[in-house]
Scaffold this motif. Sequence first.
Motif, PDB file in Angstrom:
ATOM      1  N   SER A 395      -3.973   0.204   9.775  1.00  0.00           N
ATOM      2  CA  SER A 395      -3.926   0.371  11.234  1.00  0.00           C
ATOM      3  C   SER A 395      -2.538   0.843  11.656  1.00  0.00           C
ATOM      4  N   ALA A 396      -2.414   1.257  12.908  1.00  0.00           N
ATOM      5  CA  ALA A 396      -1.129   1.737  13.437  1.00  0.00           C
ATOM      6  C   ALA A 396      -0.085   0.618  13.359  1.00  0.00           C
ATOM      7  N   GLY A 397       1.138   0.961  12.934  1.00  0.00           N
ATOM      8  CA  GLY A 397       2.229  -0.004  12.884  1.00  0.00           C
ATOM      9  C   GLY A 397       2.336  -0.754  11.575  1.00  0.00           C
ATOM     10  N   GLU A 398       1.382  -0.578  10.653  1.00  0.00           N
ATOM     11  CA  GLU A 398       1.414  -1.301   9.388  1.00  0.00           C
ATOM     12  C   GLU A 398       2.168  -0.494   8.333  1.00  0.00           C
ATOM     13  N   SER A 399       2.880  -1.224   7.461  1.00  0.00           N
ATOM     14  CA  SER A 399       3.621  -0.594   6.376  1.00  0.00           C
ATOM     15  C   SER A 399       3.219  -1.244   5.056  1.00  0.00           C
ATOM     16  N   LEU A 400       3.638  -0.612   3.956  1.00  0.00           N
ATOM     17  CA  LEU A 400       3.299  -1.146   2.631  1.00  0.00           C
ATOM     18  C   LEU A 400       3.942  -2.513   2.420  1.00  0.00           C
ATOM     19  N   SER A 401       5.177  -2.671   2.871  1.00  0.00           N
ATOM     20  CA  SER A 401       5.868  -3.946   2.696  1.00  0.00           C
ATOM     21  C   SER A 401       5.208  -5.048   3.521  1.00  0.00           C
ATOM     22  N   LEU A 402       4.751  -4.706   4.746  1.00  0.00           N
ATOM     23  CA  LEU A 402       4.077  -5.677   5.602  1.00  0.00           C
ATOM     24  C   LEU A 402       2.773  -6.153   4.946  1.00  0.00           C
ATOM     25  N   LEU A 403       2.010  -5.217   4.376  1.00  0.00           N
ATOM     26  CA  LEU A 403       0.753  -5.567   3.716  1.00  0.00           C
ATOM     27  C   LEU A 403       0.989  -6.392   2.456  1.00  0.00           C
ATOM     28  N   ALA A 404       2.046  -6.060   1.721  1.00  0.00           N
ATOM     29  CA  ALA A 404       2.385  -6.822   0.516  1.00  0.00           C
ATOM     30  C   ALA A 404       2.683  -8.273   0.881  1.00  0.00           C
ATOM     31  N   GLN A 405       3.381  -8.452   1.975  1.00  0.00           N
ATOM     32  CA  GLN A 405       3.709  -9.799   2.435  1.00  0.00           C
ATOM     33  C   GLN A 405       2.454 -10.537   2.920  1.00  0.00           C
ATOM     34  N   ARG A 406       1.581  -9.827   3.677  1.00  0.00           N
ATOM     35  CA  ARG A 406       0.378 -10.439   4.219  1.00  0.00           C
ATOM     36  C   ARG A 406      -0.566 -10.924   3.113  1.00  0.00           C
ATOM     37  N   TYR A 407      -0.729 -10.111   2.059  1.00  0.00           N
ATOM     38  CA  TYR A 407      -1.672 -10.452   0.994  1.00  0.00           C
ATOM     39  C   TYR A 407      -1.012 -11.140  -0.205  1.00  0.00           C
ATOM     40  N   LEU A 414       0.858  -2.930  -5.326  1.00  0.00           N
ATOM     41  CA  LEU A 414       0.117  -2.146  -4.340  1.00  0.00           C
ATOM     42  C   LEU A 414       0.203  -0.656  -4.654  1.00  0.00           C
ATOM     43  N   ARG A 415       1.406  -0.193  -5.005  1.00  0.00           N
ATOM     44  CA  ARG A 415       1.602   1.205  -5.368  1.00  0.00           C
ATOM     45  C   ARG A 415       0.758   1.567  -6.592  1.00  0.00           C
ATOM     46  N   SER A 416       0.794   0.697  -7.603  1.00  0.00           N
ATOM     47  CA  SER A 416       0.136   0.965  -8.881  1.00  0.00           C
ATOM     48  C   SER A 416      -1.388   1.044  -8.732  1.00  0.00           C
ATOM     49  N   VAL A 417      -1.984   0.031  -8.079  1.00  0.00           N
ATOM     50  CA  VAL A 417      -3.441  -0.026  -7.989  1.00  0.00           C
ATOM     51  C   VAL A 417      -3.998   1.084  -7.106  1.00  0.00           C
ATOM     52  N   ASN A 418      -3.176   1.584  -6.160  1.00  0.00           N
ATOM     53  CA  ASN A 418      -3.631   2.661  -5.273  1.00  0.00           C
ATOM     54  C   ASN A 418      -3.073   4.023  -5.672  1.00  0.00           C
ATOM     55  N   GLN A 419      -2.355   4.067  -6.793  1.00  0.00           N
ATOM     56  CA  GLN A 419      -1.802   5.316  -7.339  1.00  0.00           C
ATOM     57  C   GLN A 419      -0.963   6.055  -6.295  1.00  0.00           C
ATOM     58  N   LEU A 420      -0.080   5.276  -5.643  1.00  0.00           N
ATOM     59  CA  LEU A 420       0.810   5.845  -4.622  1.00  0.00           C
ATOM     60  C   LEU A 420       2.114   6.291  -5.268  1.00  0.00           C
ATOM     61  N   SER A 421       2.575   7.478  -4.909  1.00  0.00           N
ATOM     62  CA  SER A 421       3.852   7.979  -5.462  1.00  0.00           C
ATOM     63  C   SER A 421       5.044   7.567  -4.606  1.00  0.00           C
ATOM     64  N   SER A 422       4.742   7.041  -3.375  1.00  0.00           N
ATOM     65  CA  SER A 422       5.814   6.574  -2.490  1.00  0.00           C
ATOM     66  C   SER A 422       5.290   5.406  -1.669  1.00  0.00           C
ATOM     67  N   ASP A 423       6.150   4.882  -0.768  1.00  0.00           N
ATOM     68  CA  ASP A 423       5.731   3.771   0.095  1.00  0.00           C
ATOM     69  C   ASP A 423       5.058   4.250   1.369  1.00  0.00           C
ATOM     70  N   SER A 424       4.823   5.552   1.472  1.00  0.00           N
ATOM     71  CA  SER A 424       4.253   6.124   2.680  1.00  0.00           C
ATOM     72  C   SER A 424       2.735   5.913   2.698  1.00  0.00           C
ATOM     73  N   ILE A 425       2.240   5.380   3.806  1.00  0.00           N
ATOM     74  CA  ILE A 425       0.782   5.216   3.991  1.00  0.00           C
ATOM     75  C   ILE A 425       0.412   5.757   5.366  1.00  0.00           C
ATOM     76  N   ARG A 426      -0.876   6.118   5.571  1.00  0.00           N
ATOM     77  CA  ARG A 426      -1.289   6.728   6.833  1.00  0.00           C
ATOM     78  C   ARG A 426      -2.361   5.869   7.520  1.00  0.00           C
ATOM     79  N   VAL A 427      -2.465   5.983   8.805  1.00  0.00           N
ATOM     80  CA  VAL A 427      -3.459   5.256   9.586  1.00  0.00           C
ATOM     81  C   VAL A 427      -4.869   5.689   9.151  1.00  0.00           C
ATOM     82  N   GLY A 428      -5.771   4.706   8.922  1.00  0.00           N
ATOM     83  CA  GLY A 428      -7.131   5.019   8.496  1.00  0.00           C
ATOM     84  C   GLY A 428      -7.315   5.032   6.986  1.00  0.00           C
TER      85      GLY A 428
END
Length: 434
Positions: A395-407, A414-428
């Motif tokens: 959702s809007a305003g959420e970041s990878l670090s915020l989600l890591a803390q929440r879960y 989080l990066r590894s399981v979602n095959q992310l090359s950076s900490d950048s995530i997009r809404v939706g």
Amino acid sequence: MHNNYYTIKGCLLLLLSILAPLVHAANQVQSIRVWPSPDNTRVVFDLTASPEHKYFTLDKPDRLVIDLNNIKAGSSLPVVSGETGLIKTIRSSTDNNSMRIVLDLTKASKASVFALPPTPPYGHRLVVDLPDNQPQQNIPPAAIRTARDIVIAIDAGHGGEDPGSIGPSGFYEKNITLPIALQLAQLINRQPGMKAMMVRTNDYYLHVNRRTEIARGQQADLLVSIHADAFTSPQPRGASVWVLSLRRATTEVGRMLEQTERHSELLGGVAEIIKDSANERYLAQTVLDLSMNHSMVTAYQVANEVLAELGKVAHLHKKEPQAASLGVLKAPDIPSILVEVGFISNPAEEKQLKAPTHQTRLAQSLFTALKRHFEQSPPADSLFAQQRAREHRVSAGESLSLLAQRYNVSIDDLRSVNQLSSDSIRVGQTLRIP
């Protein structure tokens, strides 16, 4: 003249009385076929004429004795085809125009013996059903399981004494349905979170009522019955999927409610607390109505998924699910579909259905459809539901670090399981949570 008339009439009657047994005593056992299944053994005696028989059982040792009358003089039993652990030997003795057949059993069995009229490809038959009353191993109730597998009951249509429809080349429907069912079971069992349960594991006869009972005994989430269609002319072709008709479902609900001893099966542990029979019936009615509605909706959804996938590998005879009052589609409490993979009566399609490569494609399409359905609508206590719950839509305003803390997981995981090359995530964006 008068005396001559009675003399001739008397001679004719005497001649007829002598010839009558010879005319009728033409029956003969042509072959013996044994069809074992997990809980029943069927023995089929193929005969040249309709049998005149009677039977009884003996114990110490356990035996089934069958007396056949009007048997051709000097007849003996042919070689037995097939074997079962329930029968030691099948032997016979003859006396004039009768034959006594003895089945030496390894244990007592409540035998059922009956005649069947000719039905292609078979002629007259005497059938012996020997139940093997081993306790059915049920899966533990869902309440005591965690992250369970989704159980798919796979029913290979026909089998054993019942060959199903017969194609132009003489190929049997039962020899198409079983290979497809076995391949589908392999695909399901390789998928974590799913488990296949074969209703019929080999080439033996199983009554349609028993098929739904086996599925219910294993607490199946879905029953898939595989068949091949047939018609009186060779033109019709294509696959179709059938679901339980509302009329048949309502009738079966009524029958189940009449059987008070089955209420505990429908209500689970709740039945232990319900003492008042009127309340028990009311509760059973409510539970079964809800179950029926869920089953019919689920079956219709699955049928649409299956048609979408079958359409990629085969011609479709009907592009929408068809409702029918078919025997195997009788369980109002179990979502059930019947898949006609094609017309065995169509010469081109019979050839296609016999091909192992096409059978593999059909099995794969069925698996893909079933997997997609349960990924989208998993049972609440299943592994699929647990995995689905571990997804997060950004959702809007959420970041990878915020989600890591929440879960309570690391950013690296989080990066590894979602095959992310950076900490950048997009809404939706949908992220899997390890």
